[in-house]
Write a protein that holds these residues in place. Structure first.
Motif, PDB file in Angstrom:
ATOM      1  N   UNK A  53      53.736  36.444  80.239  1.00  0.00           N
ATOM      2  CA  UNK A  53      52.827  37.574  80.070  1.00  0.00           C
ATOM      3  C   UNK A  53      52.652  37.919  78.591  1.00  0.00           C
ATOM      4  N   UNK A  54      53.744  37.881  77.823  1.00  0.00           N
ATOM      5  CA  UNK A  54      53.644  38.138  76.383  1.00  0.00           C
ATOM      6  C   UNK A  54      52.788  37.071  75.700  1.00  0.00           C
ATOM      7  N   UNK A  55      53.009  35.819  76.049  1.00  0.00           N
ATOM      8  CA  UNK A  55      52.236  34.734  75.451  1.00  0.00           C
ATOM      9  C   UNK A  55      50.754  34.914  75.773  1.00  0.00           C
ATOM     10  N   UNK A 104      54.679  29.223  64.843  1.00  0.00           N
ATOM     11  CA  UNK A 104      54.689  28.859  66.252  1.00  0.00           C
ATOM     12  C   UNK A 104      54.978  27.382  66.446  1.00  0.00           C
ATOM     13  N   UNK A 105      54.441  26.544  65.595  1.00  0.00           N
ATOM     14  CA  UNK A 105      54.685  25.104  65.687  1.00  0.00           C
ATOM     15  C   UNK A 105      56.154  24.796  65.417  1.00  0.00           C
ATOM     16  N   UNK A 106      56.733  25.431  64.413  1.00  0.00           N
ATOM     17  CA  UNK A 106      58.163  25.225  64.096  1.00  0.00           C
ATOM     18  C   UNK A 106      59.052  25.657  65.256  1.00  0.00           C
ATOM     19  N   UNK A 127      60.496  36.288  72.310  1.00  0.00           N
ATOM     20  CA  UNK A 127      59.939  37.641  72.318  1.00  0.00           C
ATOM     21  C   UNK A 127      59.603  38.090  70.900  1.00  0.00           C
ATOM     22  N   UNK A 128      60.506  37.849  69.960  1.00  0.00           N
ATOM     23  CA  UNK A 128      60.245  38.223  68.570  1.00  0.00           C
ATOM     24  C   UNK A 128      59.107  37.399  67.970  1.00  0.00           C
ATOM     25  N   UNK A 129      59.035  36.125  68.307  1.00  0.00           N
ATOM     26  CA  UNK A 129      57.934  35.287  67.830  1.00  0.00           C
ATOM     27  C   UNK A 129      56.600  35.832  68.327  1.00  0.00           C
ATOM     28  N   UNK A 130      56.529  36.215  69.585  1.00  0.00           N
ATOM     29  CA  UNK A 130      55.276  36.728  70.137  1.00  0.00           C
ATOM     30  C   UNK A 130      54.925  38.094  69.546  1.00  0.00           C
ATOM     31  N   UNK A 131      55.918  38.923  69.253  1.00  0.00           N
ATOM     32  CA  UNK A 131      55.660  40.195  68.568  1.00  0.00           C
ATOM     33  C   UNK A 131      55.116  39.920  67.161  1.00  0.00           C
ATOM     34  N   UNK A 132      55.672  38.925  66.502  1.00  0.00           N
ATOM     35  CA  UNK A 132      55.192  38.497  65.183  1.00  0.00           C
ATOM     36  C   UNK A 132      53.720  38.103  65.273  1.00  0.00           C
TER      37      UNK A 132
END
Length: 152
Positions: free
Chosen positions: A9-11, A57-59, A121-126
């Motif tokens: 859902x976040x994605x 995101x790729x990393x 979760x932190x990546x998606x918030x970023x």
């Protein structure tokens, strides 16, 4: 809700479906090559912001897949494309990464999701933060519709 459903859902919210805020696809819709290179008040262009998102995101996708990721110097500029990438390539590459993330999150084990849940979760918030910057630049430049596009 499961960790998997929350992450998916976040994605979705940051990538391709407006929820409480504008998703990536809406934020970059109908931009021209010239527009994406204009700098916003924060000093970055939309192209630079999207490249930065693609970079991270790729990393993290590579790390999620168990692939080795090269260490970079602390002062490495993630906003600057290192090759002759143009806007359409940058967008296409970002989309590939996000679709691959969706596929991998859908298919991986619960144990892996438990291990990676906080990081993703932190990546998606970023992502949401920088997508907000893209919308802000569009509003500053008067490239944003005044019609409501989000729920909530």
């Amino acid at each position: 809700m499961t960790i998997r459903s929350i992450l998916l859902e976040q994605l979705e919210a940051v990538y391709d479906r407006n929820h409480w805020f504008v998703c990536f696809e809406m934020a970059v819709k109908d931009l021209t090559e010239a527009e994406v290179h204009c700098k916003g008040e924060d000093g970055h262009s939309i192209f630079e912001l999207v490249h930065h998102l693609y970079f991270y995101n790729e990393r993290y996708l590579c790390k999620f897949l168990g692939e080795e990721v090269q260490e970079l110097p602390r002062n490495y500029n993630t906003f600057q494309a290192r090759d002759a990438m143009d806007w359409s390539e940058c967008i296409a590459d970002f989309r590939k990464v996000m679709l691959k993330f969706r596929k991998e999150i859908t298919a991986c084990s619960e144990e892996k999701l438990t291990k990676w849940g906080g990081t993703l979760t932190h990546l998606f918030i970023h992502n949401a933060y920088h997508i907000g910057q893209i919308v802000s630049i569009r509003k500053q430049k008067k490239w944003w519709s005044t019609h409501p596009v989000v729920k909530g």
